[in-house]
Every structure is written in C-alpha cells, then in structure tokens.
Design a protein around this motif. Sequence first.
Motif, mmCIF file in Angstrom:
data_model
loop_
_atom_site.group_PDB
_atom_site.id
_atom_site.type_symbol
_atom_site.label_atom_id
_atom_site.label_comp_id
_atom_site.label_asym_id
_atom_site.label_seq_id
_atom_site.Cartn_x
_atom_site.Cartn_y
_atom_site.Cartn_z
ATOM 1 N N LEU A 83 0.841 -1.208 0.000
ATOM 2 C CA LEU A 83 0.000 0.000 0.000
ATOM 3 C C LEU A 83 0.873 1.255 0.000
ATOM 4 N N SER A 84 1.921 1.230 0.798
ATOM 5 C CA SER A 84 2.818 2.388 0.865
ATOM 6 C C SER A 84 3.473 2.646 -0.489
ATOM 7 N N LEU A 85 3.847 1.570 -1.185
ATOM 8 C CA LEU A 85 4.472 1.731 -2.511
ATOM 9 C C LEU A 85 3.453 2.278 -3.515
ATOM 10 N N ALA A 86 2.252 1.718 -3.502
ATOM 11 C CA ALA A 86 1.213 2.189 -4.430
ATOM 12 C C ALA A 86 0.874 3.649 -4.141
ATOM 13 N N TYR A 87 0.866 3.993 -2.856
ATOM 14 C CA TYR A 87 0.556 5.376 -2.449
ATOM 15 C C TYR A 87 1.642 6.343 -2.940
ATOM 16 N N SER A 88 2.892 5.886 -2.947
ATOM 17 C CA SER A 88 3.990 6.746 -3.436
ATOM 18 C C SER A 88 3.717 7.182 -4.869
ATOM 19 N N ILE A 89 3.074 6.303 -5.629
ATOM 20 C CA ILE A 89 2.824 6.588 -7.048
ATOM 21 C C ILE A 89 1.494 7.309 -7.238
ATOM 22 N N LEU A 90 0.463 6.819 -6.562
ATOM 23 C CA LEU A 90 -0.890 7.335 -6.819
ATOM 24 C C LEU A 90 -1.283 8.518 -5.943
ATOM 25 N N LYS A 91 -0.594 8.693 -4.814
ATOM 26 C CA LYS A 91 -0.809 9.826 -3.904
ATOM 27 C C LYS A 91 -2.233 9.892 -3.349
ATOM 28 N N GLN A 148 -4.790 7.344 -0.865
ATOM 29 C CA GLN A 148 -4.912 6.052 -0.168
ATOM 30 C C GLN A 148 -6.073 5.228 -0.722
ATOM 31 N N THR A 149 -7.187 5.886 -1.021
ATOM 32 C CA THR A 149 -8.361 5.159 -1.532
ATOM 33 C C THR A 149 -8.023 4.476 -2.850
ATOM 34 N N LEU A 150 -7.422 5.251 -3.731
ATOM 35 C CA LEU A 150 -7.057 4.719 -5.044
ATOM 36 C C LEU A 150 -6.014 3.607 -4.909
ATOM 37 N N ALA A 151 -5.051 3.841 -4.011
ATOM 38 C CA ALA A 151 -3.994 2.837 -3.794
ATOM 39 C C ALA A 151 -4.598 1.521 -3.297
ATOM 40 N N GLU A 152 -5.604 1.615 -2.411
ATOM 41 C CA GLU A 152 -6.250 0.390 -1.905
ATOM 42 C C GLU A 152 -7.016 -0.324 -3.005
ATOM 43 N N ASP A 153 -7.678 0.456 -3.875
ATOM 44 C CA ASP A 153 -8.409 -0.157 -5.000
ATOM 45 C C ASP A 153 -7.445 -0.898 -5.925
ATOM 46 N N VAL A 154 -6.334 -0.241 -6.211
ATOM 47 C CA VAL A 154 -5.323 -0.860 -7.078
ATOM 48 C C VAL A 154 -4.782 -2.128 -6.416
ATOM 49 N N GLU A 157 -6.513 15.281 -1.789
ATOM 50 C CA GLU A 157 -5.836 14.451 -0.797
ATOM 51 C C GLU A 157 -4.371 14.832 -0.648
ATOM 52 N N LYS A 158 -3.831 15.433 -1.740
ATOM 53 C CA LYS A 158 -2.416 15.788 -1.703
ATOM 54 C C LYS A 158 -2.167 17.055 -0.901
ATOM 55 N N THR A 159 -3.062 18.021 -1.119
ATOM 56 C CA THR A 159 -2.726 19.344 -0.617
ATOM 57 C C THR A 159 -3.508 19.783 0.609
ATOM 58 N N ASN A 160 -4.569 19.037 0.928
ATOM 59 C CA ASN A 160 -5.367 19.423 2.089
ATOM 60 C C ASN A 160 -4.574 19.314 3.379
ATOM 61 N N ASP A 161 -5.038 20.060 4.331
ATOM 62 C CA ASP A 161 -4.562 19.870 5.682
ATOM 63 C C ASP A 161 -3.046 19.995 5.818
ATOM 64 N N THR A 162 -2.543 21.116 5.412
ATOM 65 C CA THR A 162 -1.102 21.298 5.539
ATOM 66 C C THR A 162 -0.740 22.009 6.847
ATOM 67 N N THR A 163 -1.773 22.292 7.625
ATOM 68 C CA THR A 163 -1.491 22.944 8.902
ATOM 69 C C THR A 163 -1.109 21.894 9.937
ATOM 70 N N LEU A 164 -0.385 22.329 10.918
ATOM 71 C CA LEU A 164 0.077 21.387 11.938
ATOM 72 C C LEU A 164 -1.019 21.100 12.958
ATOM 73 N N HIS A 165 -1.088 19.847 13.359
ATOM 74 C CA HIS A 165 -2.026 19.469 14.413
ATOM 75 C C HIS A 165 -1.222 18.791 15.522
ATOM 76 N N LEU A 166 -0.246 19.453 15.992
ATOM 77 C CA LEU A 166 0.577 18.841 17.038
ATOM 78 C C LEU A 166 -0.189 18.821 18.351
ATOM 79 N N THR A 167 0.138 17.850 19.145
ATOM 80 C CA THR A 167 -0.529 17.737 20.439
ATOM 81 C C THR A 167 -0.111 18.903 21.328
#
Lengths: 191, 115
Positions: free
Chosen positions: A36-44, A46-52, A100-110
């Motif tokens: 999944l991690s490898l597929a995600y590297s290419i497809l960016k 997670q949903t699409l990577a899981e389908d693939v 999915e690529k660009t959303n949520d670029t703000t930090l959510h640190l504890t």
Amino acid sequence: MKTKKAIEDYDIIRKVIDGDTNAFRQLVYKYKDVSLSLAYSILKSQTLAEDVLQDVFIKVFNKLKTFKFKSSFSTWLYRIVVNTSYNELKKRKTNISLSEKTNDTTLHLTEDRDYMKEEDQKHYINMALTHMRTDEALVLRLFYLCEFSIKEIEDITKFKPSKIKVDLHRGRENLNFQLKQLLGGDIKHLL
Amino acid sequence: MKEEQFKKIIKKSTLTTSEGFVDELMSNIKESKEVKNKYVLWQFKPILSICVVLILVLTFLLFQVLGLEVGVLSSMIGTKKIPIFIVVTSVLFYYLNEMVKLDKNSIRIKKESLF
C-alpha cells in the motif's frame, strides 16, 4: 541462498497452488501495508492505492501458478504493484484529485510540543512524501522501507541504476526540505 | 539528516490498509473463482452435448442404416464400419479437447484484460 522469509513464502505459495485459498490470506497480511505504501507513493491517494491493491492481489492470486521459485515473492509482488500503479496513474493522470495531496497542511501537534503522536508523525511524513516527485518517493520507500539494493530496485522499477542513485540523492534532499517546510523546528520530534 | 534517520523516518511512514481490506479481498477472490468455474461449465456443456449427439447419430448411421443390405453405400463400407467409427469418434474427441483448450485460453485472456 534463500532466506528463511523466502522459504516461508514458498511454502505458503505451494499451499495456495494446491488449492488452499485461505493460505493466501497469510501472504496478504504479510505484504499489504508495504504494498500500500508503494502504491501510495505513485498514486498519492490512499483510496485509489487500496483499489489498485485489491486488483493486484487478485491478479497475483490468479498468476501464482506462473511464479517461478527463483526470485523472492516480495520482489515479484512489488513489481506488479509498481507496474499496476503506474498504469493506473497513466489512466487517471488528469483525474486524480489534488485534494488528498494538498489538504490539511497545517500542523495538528498535540498540546505537549515536545511530543508528537505516532499517527501525527506518519501523517506529516506521508504529506512530505506526497509533495515529492513520484519516482523519488518510490525509490526512497524501496530503499529504506523494503531495504532493497539498487539491483533489486532496478528489477522492480526497471529504472536505470544511475537514475535510482540520482532519485535517492534528490529524494533525501527533498524529503528533508519538505519536512522542514511542514514542521520547521518540530522536525526533531521525528528523529 | 543521516542515513539511519532517513530509514527511521521512512519506516514510520508505512501506511496501513483500511479495516476489512483483507476480508473484502478474500471474498472477491472466492467470487472470481466461482464465476470462473461457472463460466467453464457453461461453455463446456453445449460443446459436450453436440459431441454426444454427433456420436449417437454416427453410431446409428453406421450400424443401423448402413448396416442394411440395401443401397450402394452399405456395400462400399461393408466391414469397415468399426474402424470408421473409431476414427470419426477420435476426431470428434480431438476437436472437443481443442475447444476446451480454446475456452480456457479465452477465460485467461478475459481475466487478464480485466486487470
């Protein structure tokens, strides 16, 4: 000489070929997350990577009889993951949502700034990898996550060794840059 | 960053599949196996039926109609009925086998084109 892991895989594959479909579950559990991690590297995505990945594992199940017990199963599997993901990317290149690529670029640190949850760490590292070039992210994962040699990466990706070395070098620099952009001084929590 | 730090960071990035991924996959595999078996049976039945009918017709023709002491054909075939029956039946079985092979190949090609 075959490693213990490779011999274990061969035993499972023989069981599957002999008709034990459930034995395939063991192989899936063993390799699904890295795949999944490898597929995600290419497809960016997670949903699409899981389908693939669903398609990849069905394809692998149907082709298992053609597996030659010479190379390791992981190399064979990851080659199919990489090929299928690149094919899917070609098909969907214009359609992949950038959300999915660009959303949520703000930090959510504890609250505790000296501590970063494991999930947060994973989130930011993946965000950094998503912002990198596909080949660089893929080569970084194959090298550091799967711990493959340049030769093995060449077998899987069909990239030239010189390109792999350049991607590794640039990938390291870019990952460092992206993480600094995302986390600033908090990068120390990852190390 | 050092090599070990890169390794540590990349290892931390490992994604996990969503819950139910494996169960969904296994059920898809079982479904595809059932469809495949059904398809093979569905294709095989009419071919087998046609061959059985052909063999029955051939047997009837050779041993009943041509067995009568009338007509030119019966005298021409004479005692060669059994060898003719064996040859024609073998040819039929050969083509039946070829059709099953073709059927299997078409299933494989269909499956591959799906992925």
